[in-house]
Write a protein that holds these residues in place. Structure first.
Motif, PDB file in Angstrom:
ATOM      1  N   PHE A   1     -10.409   2.406 -12.909  1.00 27.95           N
ATOM      2  CA  PHE A   1     -11.017   3.008 -11.601  1.00 27.95           C
ATOM      3  C   PHE A   1     -10.844   4.527 -11.828  1.00 27.95           C
ATOM      4  N   HIS A   2      -9.783   4.852 -11.993  1.00 29.35           N
ATOM      5  CA  HIS A   2      -9.356   6.195 -11.717  1.00 29.35           C
ATOM      6  C   HIS A   2      -9.521   7.254 -13.149  1.00 29.35           C
ATOM      7  N   GLY A   3      -9.530   6.563 -14.066  1.00 28.13           N
ATOM      8  CA  GLY A   3      -9.403   7.379 -15.423  1.00 28.13           C
ATOM      9  C   GLY A   3      -8.509   8.102 -15.740  1.00 28.13           C
ATOM     10  N   ASN A   4      -7.820   8.849 -14.837  1.00 25.56           N
ATOM     11  CA  ASN A   4      -6.477   9.949 -15.174  1.00 25.56           C
ATOM     12  C   ASN A   4      -5.456   9.302 -14.024  1.00 25.56           C
ATOM     13  N   ALA A   5      -5.113   8.303 -13.936  1.00 25.89           N
ATOM     14  CA  ALA A   5      -4.066   8.218 -12.856  1.00 25.89           C
ATOM     15  C   ALA A   5      -2.783   8.540 -12.946  1.00 25.89           C
ATOM     16  N   SER A   6      -2.141   9.409 -12.158  1.00 22.20           N
ATOM     17  CA  SER A   6      -0.909   9.773 -12.434  1.00 22.20           C
ATOM     18  C   SER A   6       0.288   8.596 -12.383  1.00 22.20           C
ATOM     19  N   GLY A   7      -0.099   7.422 -11.599  1.00 23.17           N
ATOM     20  CA  GLY A   7       0.913   6.310 -11.662  1.00 23.17           C
ATOM     21  C   GLY A   7       1.569   6.497 -10.348  1.00 23.17           C
ATOM     22  N   VAL A   8       1.353   7.198  -9.508  1.00 25.97           N
ATOM     23  CA  VAL A   8       2.244   7.462  -8.148  1.00 25.97           C
ATOM     24  C   VAL A   8       1.659   6.206  -7.367  1.00 25.97           C
ATOM     25  N   ASP A   9       0.380   5.667  -7.186  1.00 35.16           N
ATOM     26  CA  ASP A   9       0.045   4.676  -6.511  1.00 35.16           C
ATOM     27  C   ASP A   9       0.765   3.429  -6.777  1.00 35.16           C
ATOM     28  N   THR A  10       0.579   2.927  -8.380  1.00 33.58           N
ATOM     29  CA  THR A  10       1.040   1.972  -8.671  1.00 33.58           C
ATOM     30  C   THR A  10       2.713   1.754  -8.499  1.00 33.58           C
TER      31      THR A  10
ATOM     32  N   SER B   1     -14.792   8.394  -4.318  1.00 35.86           N
ATOM     33  CA  SER B   1     -14.001   7.934  -5.144  1.00 35.86           C
ATOM     34  C   SER B   1     -12.761   8.910  -5.789  1.00 35.86           C
ATOM     35  N   THR B   2     -11.921   8.178  -6.156  1.00 34.70           N
ATOM     36  CA  THR B   2     -10.529   9.091  -6.392  1.00 34.70           C
ATOM     37  C   THR B   2     -10.973   9.645  -7.927  1.00 34.70           C
ATOM     38  N   ARG B   3     -11.535   8.967  -8.758  1.00 34.36           N
ATOM     39  CA  ARG B   3     -12.083   9.421  -9.913  1.00 34.36           C
ATOM     40  C   ARG B   3     -12.706  10.909  -9.752  1.00 34.36           C
TER      41      ARG B   3
ATOM     42  N   GLY C   1      -3.807  11.111  -0.067  1.00 34.07           N
ATOM     43  CA  GLY C   1      -4.768  10.481  -1.221  1.00 34.07           C
ATOM     44  C   GLY C   1      -5.383  11.541  -1.755  1.00 34.07           C
ATOM     45  N   ALA C   2      -6.527  11.065  -2.504  1.00 35.42           N
ATOM     46  CA  ALA C   2      -7.434  12.052  -3.044  1.00 35.42           C
ATOM     47  C   ALA C   2      -8.435  12.690  -2.410  1.00 35.42           C
ATOM     48  N   GLY C   3      -8.735  12.377  -0.948  1.00 40.58           N
ATOM     49  CA  GLY C   3      -9.347  13.258  -0.008  1.00 40.58           C
ATOM     50  C   GLY C   3     -10.878  12.717  -0.302  1.00 40.58           C
TER      51      GLY C   3
ATOM     52  N   ALA D   1      -9.844   4.360   1.108  1.00 40.17           N
ATOM     53  CA  ALA D   1      -9.493   5.258   2.262  1.00 40.17           C
ATOM     54  C   ALA D   1      -7.900   5.926   1.769  1.00 40.17           C
ATOM     55  N   GLY D   2      -7.506   6.048   0.642  1.00 40.71           N
ATOM     56  CA  GLY D   2      -6.592   6.940   0.028  1.00 40.71           C
ATOM     57  C   GLY D   2      -5.286   6.099   0.464  1.00 40.71           C
ATOM     58  N   LEU D   3      -4.985   4.725   0.885  1.00 37.72           N
ATOM     59  CA  LEU D   3      -3.847   4.106   0.801  1.00 37.72           C
ATOM     60  C   LEU D   3      -3.393   3.323  -0.224  1.00 37.72           C
TER      61      LEU D   3
ATOM     62  N   GLY E   1       0.755  -1.166  -0.079  1.00 37.59           N
ATOM     63  CA  GLY E   1       0.189  -0.052  -0.022  1.00 37.59           C
ATOM     64  C   GLY E   1       0.714   1.228  -0.038  1.00 37.59           C
ATOM     65  N   LYS E   2       0.330   2.387  -0.127  1.00 38.46           N
ATOM     66  CA  LYS E   2       1.180   3.626   0.105  1.00 38.46           C
ATOM     67  C   LYS E   2       0.433   4.842   0.772  1.00 38.46           C
ATOM     68  N   VAL E   3       1.234   5.694   1.405  1.00 43.04           N
ATOM     69  CA  VAL E   3       0.711   6.846   1.866  1.00 43.04           C
ATOM     70  C   VAL E   3       1.752   8.141   1.267  1.00 43.04           C
TER      71      VAL E   3
ATOM     72  N   GLY F   1       1.994  16.195  -2.206  1.00 41.79           N
ATOM     73  CA  GLY F   1       1.904  16.175  -3.695  1.00 41.79           C
ATOM     74  C   GLY F   1       0.770  15.670  -4.302  1.00 41.79           C
ATOM     75  N   GLU F   2      -0.267  14.990  -3.531  1.00 45.15           N
ATOM     76  CA  GLU F   2      -1.541  14.561  -4.256  1.00 45.15           C
ATOM     77  C   GLU F   2      -2.072  15.586  -5.057  1.00 45.15           C
ATOM     78  N   HIS F   3      -2.621  15.179  -6.076  1.00 48.59           N
ATOM     79  CA  HIS F   3      -3.610  16.158  -7.090  1.00 48.59           C
ATOM     80  C   HIS F   3      -2.703  16.728  -8.090  1.00 48.59           C
ATOM     81  N   ALA F   4      -1.770  17.416  -7.262  1.00 46.50           N
ATOM     82  CA  ALA F   4      -0.519  18.374  -8.352  1.00 46.50           C
ATOM     83  C   ALA F   4      -0.009  17.206  -8.948  1.00 46.50           C
ATOM     84  N   VAL F   5       0.453  16.133  -8.553  1.00 52.09           N
ATOM     85  CA  VAL F   5       1.134  15.253  -9.392  1.00 52.09           C
ATOM     86  C   VAL F   5       0.140  14.674 -10.504  1.00 52.09           C
ATOM     87  N   VAL F   6      -0.933  14.893 -10.726  1.00 43.80           N
ATOM     88  CA  VAL F   6      -1.759  14.537 -11.777  1.00 43.80           C
ATOM     89  C   VAL F   6      -1.402  15.193 -12.740  1.00 43.80           C
ATOM     90  N   TYR F   7      -1.073  16.635 -12.794  1.00 46.21           N
ATOM     91  CA  TYR F   7      -0.530  17.849 -13.619  1.00 46.21           C
ATOM     92  C   TYR F   7       0.926  18.024 -13.736  1.00 46.21           C
TER      93      TYR F   7
END
Ligand code: PMV
Length: 313
Positions: free
Chosen positions: A146-155, A193-195, A278-280, A105-107, A20-22, A26-32
């Motif tokens: 699941f997320h549509g536009n995942a930055s890849g940070v979680d994977t 939902s993160t999406r 996480g996504a909040g 839960a954002g993990l 898992g991850k925490v 930088g979440e959300h900004a990482v998408v951009y």
């Protein structure tokens, strides 16, 4: 001659695990395209696959049988599994995945399952001499359903664990913190939902580009500074940066009253800093503490009925 039969290739099981991850900042900004600091958790997901008469995914108590052709009503996990399998040329198989993390839960629960599945199917395919995609690309394909536009940070965190500097589209960089971090995670409420949260930020950005881009740039600057603090072991400043990151995320509209309260309770109990992770829209809060304050912060969270645990355990 007596023949003792061992496990056949039909019954053999192949396994995969992932973290898992925490997200520290930088979440959300990482998408951009901004960087994020992320830490893999020891808790994560496990998967087991074996050849079968059908293709199916068993996720905890729910079973998803994949029909040869997808239907419009196909559930998200089945769609994600179908997309992942399309990258392999594996035969029919049954996959079972189990989670040791709270989901939603954002993990990084869904990414951990995606990486664990990709690893197990890679093992099976390799044993049969079949070509395989990279685990990262297979897991990102799963995650994007699941997320549509995942930055890849979680994977990336699910695959590599440890402490990573992540920027979309680039190879993650492993960082060695100057001093060990003591983190506490509290589960505050069910996550959104993160999406939906990522789309919410995109909608705001379309309506108010200057304001939202300004917030995203401010977050990026905090992350850059946090990297320096993390490497130097300057936890006092690192904590302050995390708390400022929380307030910027709140301005982006992804916090909730319960998350804000959990952050301020941790700060008042002496945490060096705290933020949603996480996504909040719900989910978890992460706090950075020094060893002496660990129990005080845990106690303060327990007193408002939050369950919490140390990370990366
Ligand atoms: O899926 P979550 O809740 O762990 O959030 C991932 C982090 C985001 O930046 C919100 C999305 C992303 O793909 O980077």
């Amino acid at each position: 001659m007596m023949v003792v039969s061992g496990p056949t290739s039909v019954s053999r099981r192949y396994h995969g695990h992932a973290a898992g991850k925490v997200i520290l900042l930088g979440e959300h900004a990482v998408v951009y395209g901004s960087p994020a600091l992320v830490i893999g958790l020891d808790r994560g997901a496990s998967a087991e696959v074996q050849l079968s008469e059908v293709t199916e995914l068993v996720l905890g108590d729910s079973r998803h049988l994949l029909e040869p052709e997808p239907s419009a009503e196909e559930a998200l996990p089945a769609r994600a599994f179908r997309a992942l399998l399309q990258l392999f040329s594996a035969p029919k198989l049954t996959a079972r995945a189990t989670l040791a993390l709270p989901a939603g839960a954002g993990l990084g629960a869904s990414a951990a399952i995606g990486v664990a599945l990709a690893r197990a199917i890679t093992e099976l395919s390799t044993a049969r001499g079949l070509a395989v995609p990279s685990v990262a690309s297979a897991a990102l394909t799963w995650e994007n359903v699941f997320h549509g536009n995942a930055s890849g940070v979680d994977t990336a965190a699910a695959e590599q664990g440890g402490c990573l500097w992540f920027r979309r589209g680039q190879a993650p960089e492993r960082l060695a913190p100057g001093r060990p971090l003591t983190l506490l995670i509290a589960q505050v409420e069910q996550g959104a939902s993160t999406r939906r949260m990522v789309e919410g930020v995109a909608t705001q950005r379309a309506a108010q580009p200057a304001r939202v881009d300004g917030l995203l740039a401010d977050i990026a600057a905090l992350v850059e500074r946090a990297r320096v603090c993390l490497l130097a072991g300057e936890h006092g400043e690192l904590g302050q940066l995390m708390s400022r990151n929380h307030h910027l995320l709140a301005e982006l509209g992804v916090s909730t009253p319960a998350l804000d309260r959990a952050v301020s309770v941790a700060e008042q109990a002496g945490a060096l800093g705290a933020k949603l992770t996480g996504a909040g829209g719900g989910g978890c809060v992460v706090a950075l503490v020094d060893g002496a304050r660990r129990e005080t912060v845990r106690e303060a969270w327990r007193s408002i009925s939050l369950s919490c645990w140390p990370a990366p355990d």
